[in-house]
Write a protein that holds these residues in place. Structure first.
Motif, PDB file in Angstrom:
ATOM      1  N   GLU A 132       6.416  -4.606   9.469  1.00  0.00           N
ATOM      2  CA  GLU A 132       6.057  -3.202   9.749  1.00  0.00           C
ATOM      3  C   GLU A 132       6.372  -2.380   8.509  1.00  0.00           C
ATOM      4  O   GLU A 132       7.498  -2.426   7.994  1.00  0.00           O
ATOM      5  CB  GLU A 132       6.849  -2.680  10.949  1.00  0.00           C
ATOM      6  CG  GLU A 132       6.621  -1.215  11.250  1.00  0.00           C
ATOM      7  CD  GLU A 132       7.552  -0.672  12.310  1.00  0.00           C
ATOM      8  OE1 GLU A 132       7.463   0.541  12.608  1.00  0.00           O
ATOM      9  OE2 GLU A 132       8.386  -1.449  12.829  1.00  0.00           O
ATOM     10  N   ILE A 133       5.377  -1.635   8.019  1.00  0.00           N
ATOM     11  CA  ILE A 133       5.595  -0.766   6.865  1.00  0.00           C
ATOM     12  C   ILE A 133       6.319   0.486   7.344  1.00  0.00           C
ATOM     13  O   ILE A 133       5.795   1.248   8.170  1.00  0.00           O
ATOM     14  CB  ILE A 133       4.266  -0.380   6.198  1.00  0.00           C
ATOM     15  CG1 ILE A 133       3.449  -1.628   5.821  1.00  0.00           C
ATOM     16  CG2 ILE A 133       4.515   0.494   4.976  1.00  0.00           C
ATOM     17  CD1 ILE A 133       4.090  -2.517   4.800  1.00  0.00           C
ATOM     18  N   LEU A 134       7.513   0.724   6.828  1.00  0.00           N
ATOM     19  CA  LEU A 134       8.295   1.899   7.238  1.00  0.00           C
ATOM     20  C   LEU A 134       7.997   3.109   6.367  1.00  0.00           C
ATOM     21  O   LEU A 134       8.127   4.251   6.817  1.00  0.00           O
ATOM     22  CB  LEU A 134       9.789   1.576   7.173  1.00  0.00           C
ATOM     23  CG  LEU A 134      10.278   0.453   8.094  1.00  0.00           C
ATOM     24  CD1 LEU A 134      11.766   0.213   7.875  1.00  0.00           C
ATOM     25  CD2 LEU A 134       9.996   0.781   9.558  1.00  0.00           C
ATOM     26  N   GLY A 135       7.598   2.884   5.133  1.00  0.00           N
ATOM     27  CA  GLY A 135       7.316   3.982   4.221  1.00  0.00           C
ATOM     28  C   GLY A 135       7.263   3.465   2.801  1.00  0.00           C
ATOM     29  O   GLY A 135       7.668   2.336   2.516  1.00  0.00           O
ATOM     30  N   GLN A 136       6.748   4.286   1.907  1.00  0.00           N
ATOM     31  CA  GLN A 136       6.702   3.883   0.506  1.00  0.00           C
ATOM     32  C   GLN A 136       6.716   5.105  -0.391  1.00  0.00           C
ATOM     33  O   GLN A 136       6.435   6.220   0.040  1.00  0.00           O
ATOM     34  CB  GLN A 136       5.478   3.014   0.229  1.00  0.00           C
ATOM     35  CG  GLN A 136       4.127   3.682   0.485  1.00  0.00           C
ATOM     36  CD  GLN A 136       2.990   2.802  -0.031  1.00  0.00           C
ATOM     37  OE1 GLN A 136       2.998   2.382  -1.192  1.00  0.00           O
ATOM     38  NE2 GLN A 136       2.004   2.530   0.819  1.00  0.00           N
ATOM     39  N   ASP A 137       7.071   4.848  -1.650  1.00  0.00           N
ATOM     40  CA  ASP A 137       7.012   5.882  -2.670  1.00  0.00           C
ATOM     41  C   ASP A 137       6.353   5.275  -3.901  1.00  0.00           C
ATOM     42  O   ASP A 137       5.760   4.199  -3.826  1.00  0.00           O
ATOM     43  CB  ASP A 137       8.408   6.440  -2.978  1.00  0.00           C
ATOM     44  CG  ASP A 137       9.414   5.357  -3.331  1.00  0.00           C
ATOM     45  OD1 ASP A 137       9.016   4.351  -3.964  1.00  0.00           O
ATOM     46  OD2 ASP A 137      10.607   5.497  -2.995  1.00  0.00           O
ATOM     47  N   ALA A 138       6.456   5.937  -5.018  1.00  0.00           N
ATOM     48  CA  ALA A 138       5.751   5.472  -6.218  1.00  0.00           C
ATOM     49  C   ALA A 138       6.299   4.161  -6.760  1.00  0.00           C
ATOM     50  O   ALA A 138       5.630   3.494  -7.552  1.00  0.00           O
ATOM     51  CB  ALA A 138       5.831   6.546  -7.306  1.00  0.00           C
ATOM     52  N   ASP A 139       7.498   3.776  -6.330  1.00  0.00           N
ATOM     53  CA  ASP A 139       8.139   2.599  -6.905  1.00  0.00           C
ATOM     54  C   ASP A 139       8.271   1.417  -5.955  1.00  0.00           C
ATOM     55  O   ASP A 139       8.632   0.319  -6.388  1.00  0.00           O
ATOM     56  CB  ASP A 139       9.539   2.957  -7.423  1.00  0.00           C
ATOM     57  CG  ASP A 139       9.479   4.016  -8.510  1.00  0.00           C
ATOM     58  OD1 ASP A 139       8.618   3.881  -9.399  1.00  0.00           O
ATOM     59  OD2 ASP A 139      10.278   4.961  -8.462  1.00  0.00           O
ATOM     60  N   GLY A 140       8.012   1.606  -4.665  1.00  0.00           N
ATOM     61  CA  GLY A 140       8.206   0.486  -3.757  1.00  0.00           C
ATOM     62  C   GLY A 140       7.891   0.809  -2.317  1.00  0.00           C
ATOM     63  O   GLY A 140       7.484   1.931  -1.975  1.00  0.00           O
ATOM     64  N   VAL A 141       8.099  -0.203  -1.472  1.00  0.00           N
ATOM     65  CA  VAL A 141       7.732  -0.126  -0.051  1.00  0.00           C
ATOM     66  C   VAL A 141       8.923  -0.578   0.788  1.00  0.00           C
ATOM     67  O   VAL A 141       9.544  -1.613   0.498  1.00  0.00           O
ATOM     68  CB  VAL A 141       6.525  -1.043   0.247  1.00  0.00           C
ATOM     69  CG1 VAL A 141       6.037  -0.828   1.675  1.00  0.00           C
ATOM     70  CG2 VAL A 141       5.394  -0.821  -0.750  1.00  0.00           C
ATOM     71  N   ARG A 142       9.227   0.196   1.834  1.00  0.00           N
ATOM     72  CA  ARG A 142      10.264  -0.199   2.787  1.00  0.00           C
ATOM     73  C   ARG A 142       9.590  -0.911   3.954  1.00  0.00           C
ATOM     74  O   ARG A 142       8.596  -0.433   4.504  1.00  0.00           O
ATOM     75  CB  ARG A 142      11.049   1.008   3.290  1.00  0.00           C
ATOM     76  CG  ARG A 142      11.941   1.638   2.243  1.00  0.00           C
ATOM     77  CD  ARG A 142      12.852   2.704   2.832  1.00  0.00           C
ATOM     78  NE  ARG A 142      12.111   3.763   3.502  1.00  0.00           N
ATOM     79  CZ  ARG A 142      12.107   3.973   4.813  1.00  0.00           C
ATOM     80  NH1 ARG A 142      12.817   3.183   5.623  1.00  0.00           N
ATOM     81  NH2 ARG A 142      11.424   4.978   5.333  1.00  0.00           N
ATOM     82  N   VAL A 143      10.178  -2.039   4.347  1.00  0.00           N
ATOM     83  CA  VAL A 143       9.556  -2.901   5.349  1.00  0.00           C
ATOM     84  C   VAL A 143      10.601  -3.349   6.360  1.00  0.00           C
ATOM     85  O   VAL A 143      11.741  -3.644   6.001  1.00  0.00           O
ATOM     86  CB  VAL A 143       8.933  -4.154   4.676  1.00  0.00           C
ATOM     87  CG1 VAL A 143       8.350  -5.093   5.713  1.00  0.00           C
ATOM     88  CG2 VAL A 143       7.868  -3.750   3.672  1.00  0.00           C
ATOM     89  N   ARG A 144      10.193  -3.397   7.631  1.00  0.00           N
ATOM     90  CA  ARG A 144      11.025  -4.019   8.671  1.00  0.00           C
ATOM     91  C   ARG A 144      10.296  -5.269   9.157  1.00  0.00           C
ATOM     92  O   ARG A 144       9.116  -5.213   9.521  1.00  0.00           O
ATOM     93  CB  ARG A 144      11.262  -3.077   9.840  1.00  0.00           C
ATOM     94  CG  ARG A 144      12.068  -3.738  10.982  1.00  0.00           C
ATOM     95  CD  ARG A 144      12.191  -2.850  12.202  1.00  0.00           C
ATOM     96  NE  ARG A 144      12.949  -1.641  11.904  1.00  0.00           N
ATOM     97  CZ  ARG A 144      12.511  -0.400  12.117  1.00  0.00           C
ATOM     98  NH1 ARG A 144      11.273  -0.209  12.594  1.00  0.00           N
ATOM     99  NH2 ARG A 144      13.267   0.639  11.837  1.00  0.00           N
ATOM    100  N   LEU A 145      11.001  -6.386   9.169  1.00  0.00           N
ATOM    101  CA  LEU A 145      10.430  -7.632   9.660  1.00  0.00           C
ATOM    102  C   LEU A 145      10.726  -7.799  11.144  1.00  0.00           C
ATOM    103  O   LEU A 145      11.659  -7.183  11.686  1.00  0.00           O
ATOM    104  CB  LEU A 145      10.982  -8.814   8.868  1.00  0.00           C
ATOM    105  CG  LEU A 145      10.739  -8.777   7.359  1.00  0.00           C
ATOM    106  CD1 LEU A 145      11.258 -10.063   6.715  1.00  0.00           C
ATOM    107  CD2 LEU A 145       9.273  -8.578   7.031  1.00  0.00           C
ATOM    108  N   SER A 146       9.933  -8.639  11.785  1.00  0.00           N
ATOM    109  CA  SER A 146      10.061  -8.799  13.238  1.00  0.00           C
ATOM    110  C   SER A 146      11.357  -9.498  13.636  1.00  0.00           C
ATOM    111  O   SER A 146      11.724  -9.490  14.817  1.00  0.00           O
ATOM    112  CB  SER A 146       8.860  -9.587  13.784  1.00  0.00           C
ATOM    113  OG  SER A 146       8.728 -10.839  13.127  1.00  0.00           O
ATOM    114  N   ASP A 147      12.079 -10.071  12.677  1.00  0.00           N
ATOM    115  CA  ASP A 147      13.396 -10.640  12.987  1.00  0.00           C
ATOM    116  C   ASP A 147      14.488  -9.581  12.960  1.00  0.00           C
ATOM    117  O   ASP A 147      15.672  -9.891  13.135  1.00  0.00           O
ATOM    118  CB  ASP A 147      13.728 -11.787  12.028  1.00  0.00           C
ATOM    119  CG  ASP A 147      13.801 -11.345  10.556  1.00  0.00           C
ATOM    120  OD1 ASP A 147      13.770 -10.126  10.286  1.00  0.00           O
ATOM    121  OD2 ASP A 147      13.877 -12.226   9.676  1.00  0.00           O
TER     122      ASP A 147
END
Length: 376
Positions: A132-147
């Motif tokens: 699940e994409i939680l958010g992003q900015d110019a330098d990267g992406v925050r992600v939550r995995l199903s685990d």
């Protein structure tokens, strides 16, 4: 030297596996996640790999395994429904003269070769896992995995296929559309004398064909107008395919007698899709079927996906910054090549649906395949 980055690859099919191998080779830290617990180990019957696909597989270092596991051939036979050979057409060497024209192989075997190469690359692999994409900015992406774990990556590569949840999550609203055709597929023993792909046009189906996938195996397919999938009980799949295939002669009687297990028969619609404008949103980029798909009338689906991975990896391991300009360059380099293949693949099927008898199918195929000889 390119600094090491962190990359999440979502999806472990051809495109996801290929880009993972190439990015690991360049020293990037790659996590690959795949929704299916078995990593697609048994999915599909056969696959036709033309030269431009083999070119990428050579770059991945798995070409020798592919050739040893499959069956190479250099022509396609056009036959009448009764099996009479009408014409034999040499295949173009779309990967260059130093590669075979075509290799047919069992799709699960290709998947095993690629997944083993991913493991050997040192990538982290998590199966039965989604993101699940939680958010992003110019330098990267925050992600939550199903685990339940969360992480931040410099880049997320969406290789999660035709129904890509990642594509939808980043606001790309394009969805696959059915073309009006559907295909029955099955793996079967290879009759003696089958040395190449052969296609019959006409009869009760639009196309009935087969392709060798090894010394003793082939996959066979029958293309018809699409039906409501809900109206076809899964238990009747073998009966339905056998009914269509039994109208064809030549090698078909030997093949048809093995179409008995409905669990081994696959029925799918032909779809088309092409994401236009760009294949990225910020630091999330699409590859393979998540960005485009087409009917298998030119047998280019896997090849285009592998090319996507190769081109994207080339750009990501070069000197340029990972920014909108780089991702747009990836799109522009790929769209000029992918669009003609998608359009030609759809057009060939539409001519059949419309009953156009004087369509220049050979000319369209030759023009398209000649274009694919150029490096992607």
């Amino acid at each position: 030297m390119t600094p090491s980055r962190t990359v999440l690859v979502v999806g472990g099919g051809a495109a996801g596996n290929a880009v993972t191998i190439l990015l690991r080779r360049a020293g990037h830290a790659v996590d690959l996640i795949e929704a299916k617990d078995d990593w697609n180990a048994t999915a599909g019957s056969g696959i036709t790999l033309q030269g431009n696909a083999l070119r990428v597989l050579r770059e991945l270092g798995v070409l020798e395994q592919v050739e040893a596991s499959g069956s190479g051939f250099g022509s396609v036979g056009i036959v009448a429904p009764d099996g009479t050979v009408l014409h034999a057409q040499d295949d173009l060497r779309t990967g260059g003269d130093d590669l075979p024209s075509t290799v047919g192989m069992q799709r699960p075997r290709l998947q095993r070769i690629l997944s083993e190469a991913v493991r050997a690359s040192g990538a982290s692999v998590r199966l039965g896992t989604t993101a699940e994409i939680l958010g992003q900015d110019a330098d990267g992406v925050r992600v939550r995995l199903s685990d339940g774990s969360e992480g931040r990556y410099d880049l997320v590569i969406a290789a999660d296929g035709l129904g890509s949840a990642t594509r939808a999550a980043i606001g790309v609203t394009v969805k696959p559309e059915p073309t009006g055709m559907a295909i029955w597929r099955v793996a079967a023993p290879r009759p003696a004398g089958v040395t190449r792909a052969e296609l019959a046009y006409g009869g009760p189906a639009y196309i009935a064909g087969y392709c060798p996938t090894g010394d003793t195996t082939l996959y066979a397919f029958v293309v018809e107008a699409s039906r409501d999938r809900a109206s076809i009980p899964r238990a009747s799949y073998a009966d339905e395919m056998r009914r269509l295939a039994s109208a064809y002669g030549g090698r078909w009687p030997e093949i048809t007698e093995h179409i008995t297990d409905p669990a081994k028969v696959n029925y799918t619609w032909f779809d088309r899709m092409l994401v236009e404008g760009s294949w990225h949103r910020g630091r999330v980029v699409l590859v393979g079927d998540a960005a485009h798909c087409c009917p298998p009338t030119l047998a280019q689906g896997a090849a285009l996906s592998l090319e996507d991975a190769w081109v994207l990896a080339q750009l990501l391991t070069g000197p340029d910054a990972w920014d909108d300009a780089l991702f747009q360059a990836y799109y522009e380099r790929r769209i000029a090549r992918v669009r003609p293949v998608v359009e030609a693949s759809v057009q060939i099927g539409q001519w059949q649906l419309d009953g156009v008898r004087d369509a220049d199918v050979p000319g369209l195929m030759t023009r398209t395949m000649t274009m694919l000889r150029e490096l992607p």
